[in-house]
Design a protein around this motif. Structure first.
Motif, PDB file in Angstrom:
ATOM      1  N   THR A  19       7.518   7.583   0.143  1.00  0.00           N
ATOM      2  CA  THR A  19       5.671   7.226   0.454  1.00  0.00           C
ATOM      3  C   THR A  19       5.504   6.147   0.201  1.00  0.00           C
ATOM      4  O   THR A  19       5.156   5.817  -1.469  1.00  0.00           O
ATOM      5  CB  THR A  19       5.183   8.851   0.156  1.00  0.00           C
ATOM      6  N   LEU A  20       4.569   5.703   0.739  1.00  0.00           N
ATOM      7  CA  LEU A  20       3.496   4.130   0.498  1.00  0.00           C
ATOM      8  C   LEU A  20       2.434   4.493   0.692  1.00  0.00           C
ATOM      9  O   LEU A  20       1.707   4.725   2.003  1.00  0.00           O
ATOM     10  CB  LEU A  20       3.937   2.252   1.240  1.00  0.00           C
ATOM     11  N   GLU A  21       0.961   4.253  -0.443  1.00  0.00           N
ATOM     12  CA  GLU A  21      -0.597   4.946  -0.227  1.00  0.00           C
ATOM     13  C   GLU A  21      -1.697   3.634  -0.741  1.00  0.00           C
ATOM     14  O   GLU A  21      -1.259   3.588  -1.714  1.00  0.00           O
ATOM     15  CB  GLU A  21      -0.463   6.361  -1.216  1.00  0.00           C
ATOM     16  N   ASP A  22      -1.518   3.281   0.652  1.00  0.00           N
ATOM     17  CA  ASP A  22      -2.719   2.435   0.195  1.00  0.00           C
ATOM     18  C   ASP A  22      -2.225   1.266  -1.092  1.00  0.00           C
ATOM     19  O   ASP A  22      -3.150   0.365  -1.202  1.00  0.00           O
ATOM     20  CB  ASP A  22      -4.395   2.608  -0.326  1.00  0.00           C
ATOM     21  N   VAL A  23      -1.076   0.794  -0.613  1.00  0.00           N
ATOM     22  CA  VAL A  23      -0.518   0.609  -1.737  1.00  0.00           C
ATOM     23  C   VAL A  23      -0.972  -1.853  -1.542  1.00  0.00           C
ATOM     24  O   VAL A  23      -0.384  -2.370  -0.229  1.00  0.00           O
ATOM     25  CB  VAL A  23       0.584  -0.209  -1.652  1.00  0.00           C
ATOM     26  N   GLY A  24      -1.226  -1.908  -1.960  1.00  0.00           N
ATOM     27  CA  GLY A  24      -1.414  -3.930  -2.312  1.00  0.00           C
ATOM     28  C   GLY A  24      -1.447  -4.794  -2.914  1.00  0.00           C
ATOM     29  O   GLY A  24      -1.176  -4.432  -4.157  1.00  0.00           O
ATOM     30  N   LYS A  25      -1.080  -6.043  -2.800  1.00  0.00           N
ATOM     31  CA  LYS A  25      -1.124  -7.187  -3.986  1.00  0.00           C
ATOM     32  C   LYS A  25      -1.411  -8.412  -3.159  1.00  0.00           C
ATOM     33  O   LYS A  25      -1.649  -8.394  -2.162  1.00  0.00           O
ATOM     34  CB  LYS A  25       0.095  -7.140  -3.731  1.00  0.00           C
ATOM     35  N   THR A  26      -2.788  -8.799  -4.502  1.00  0.00           N
ATOM     36  CA  THR A  26      -3.622  -9.455  -4.506  1.00  0.00           C
ATOM     37  C   THR A  26      -3.078 -10.402  -5.939  1.00  0.00           C
ATOM     38  O   THR A  26      -3.195 -10.081  -6.415  1.00  0.00           O
ATOM     39  CB  THR A  26      -5.395  -9.130  -4.525  1.00  0.00           C
ATOM     40  N   TYR A  27      -2.459 -11.495  -5.793  1.00  0.00           N
ATOM     41  CA  TYR A  27      -2.416 -12.571  -6.595  1.00  0.00           C
ATOM     42  C   TYR A  27      -3.756 -13.637  -7.296  1.00  0.00           C
ATOM     43  O   TYR A  27      -4.836 -12.956  -6.494  1.00  0.00           O
ATOM     44  CB  TYR A  27      -1.893 -13.920  -5.904  1.00  0.00           C
ATOM     45  N   PRO A  28      -3.438 -13.999  -8.584  1.00  0.00           N
ATOM     46  CA  PRO A  28      -4.963 -14.147  -8.909  1.00  0.00           C
ATOM     47  C   PRO A  28      -5.467 -15.455  -8.410  1.00  0.00           C
ATOM     48  O   PRO A  28      -7.202 -15.246  -8.797  1.00  0.00           O
ATOM     49  CB  PRO A  28      -3.849 -15.306 -10.690  1.00  0.00           C
TER      50      PRO A  28
END
Length: 334
Positions: A19-28
């Motif tokens: 289950t992925l819940e509101d997963v995000g990735k933002t770089y520097p």
């Protein structure tokens, strides 16, 4: 969840939900690789992530085993948050297959397959037995291949070894990043067919990344179509995705020939008309698809085939009926 116990060889094969819940990735630098992404993969299901280059497919895959740390959200395997586990220990219980396999060139095939079990402290006899069991499972005779080195194998054979290595510790889930794209089209088709047979045996929870819509339709139980920034445009079984694209963007992505692809994932029984005798007409097995029926019609230059089950005729499929079924829900959603 006692992953070590679950992954001991000899125990019943197991799979776990993801289950992925509101997963995000933002770089520097502010680049958003994945926005707020949510997805549910049921235990034993093969989910495919597909979309244009740069849409975050591989990033999502690597966040599941924490090769990339998410900026926010939760990732659950069998209800347990993977972000609360030691990442190194976590990866030892998640199978991971990449495009170029990544076998250790200085180790023979048996040693390569036993990599993770060695890390988990299994004894040598158990590792050797498990390695040979898995080589047999992926169609490589241990007596012939276990002592060879990666450079002595073909690309397709190396890919099989990569799958065997990923399964060695009997992981709950298997992550695959474009696993078959580095081999030629003929070998790729064979590998896909063998992989489907393997999955029918081991029934692992699999998340597979591909850029090939035909591969996605052939392998996936459900397909997630991603847009830029890791947005989820549609998540559905192959037949539903092809017959009812959620938007014009999804319809464009899966292609104008999605109707032909849909025939290959639509059971022949959906267009079956009861009552038939063979009467010299070509026959198609009841376990086949509408694509099989159409292929038989075209090969024999006829407009109708007989559907058989256990050697007995149970009905017919006509060309008119096939295309009526095909066109019933073939337009994208508004």
């Amino acid at each position: 969840m006692d992953a070590t116990a679950i992954n001991e060889p000899g125990r019943d094969r197991s799979a776990a939900s993801i289950t992925l819940e509101d997963v995000g990735k933002t770089y520097p630098d502010g680049t958003v690789a994945v926005g707020d992404f949510s997805l549910e993969v049921r235990a034993g299901e093969l989910a495919v992530l597909i979309g244009p280059s740069g849409c975050g497919k591989s990033t999502i895959l690597r966040m599941i085993n924490r090769l990339i740390e998410p900026t926010h959200g939760r990732i659950l395997i069998d209800g347990q948050n993977v972000l609360e586990r030691n990442p190194v220990e976590l990866r030892r219980h998640i199978g991971y297959v990449i495009q170029n396999v990544g076998l250790f060139p200085h180790q023979n095939i048996r040693t390569n397959v036993g990599t993770v079990p060695r890390m988990l402290g299994w004894d040598k006899a158990k590792i050797a037995a498990r390695s040979d069991e898995l080589l047999e499972l992926v169609g490589l005779d241990p007596a012939r291949y276990s002592k060879r080195y990666p450079h002595e194998l073909s690309g397709g054979q190396r890919q099989r070894v990569g799958v065997a290595r990923a399964l060695a510790a009997d992981p709950l889930v298997l992550l695959m990043d474009e696993p078959f794209s580095a081999v030629d089209p003929i070998a790729r088709g064979r590998l896909q067919e063998e992989f489907l047979k393997l999955q029918a045996t081991v029934r692992k929870t699999i998340v597979l990344v591909t850029h090939d819509i035909d591969e996605a339709v052939r392998l996936g139980d459900r397909i997630a179509v991603l847009g830029e920034g890791g947005t989820l445009r549609q998540y559905a079984p192959p037949a539903e995705l092809l017959s009812r694209p959620a938007s014009a963007a999804v319809a464009d992505f899966v292609g104008a020939d999605r109707g032909i692809r849909r025939l290959a994932v639509t059971p022949i029984r959906t267009a079956l008309q009861a009552g038939a005798t063979a009467d010299g007409k070509p026959t198609v097995d009841a376990g086949g698809t509408l694509y099989d029926a159409l292929a038989a019609m075209l090969a024999a230059d006829v407009s109708e085939v007989v559907v058989v089950e256990n050697g007995q005729a149970i009905g017919t499929v006509s060309r008119a009926g096939l295309f009526e079924e095909h066109s019933r829900e073939s337009r994208p959603a508004a």
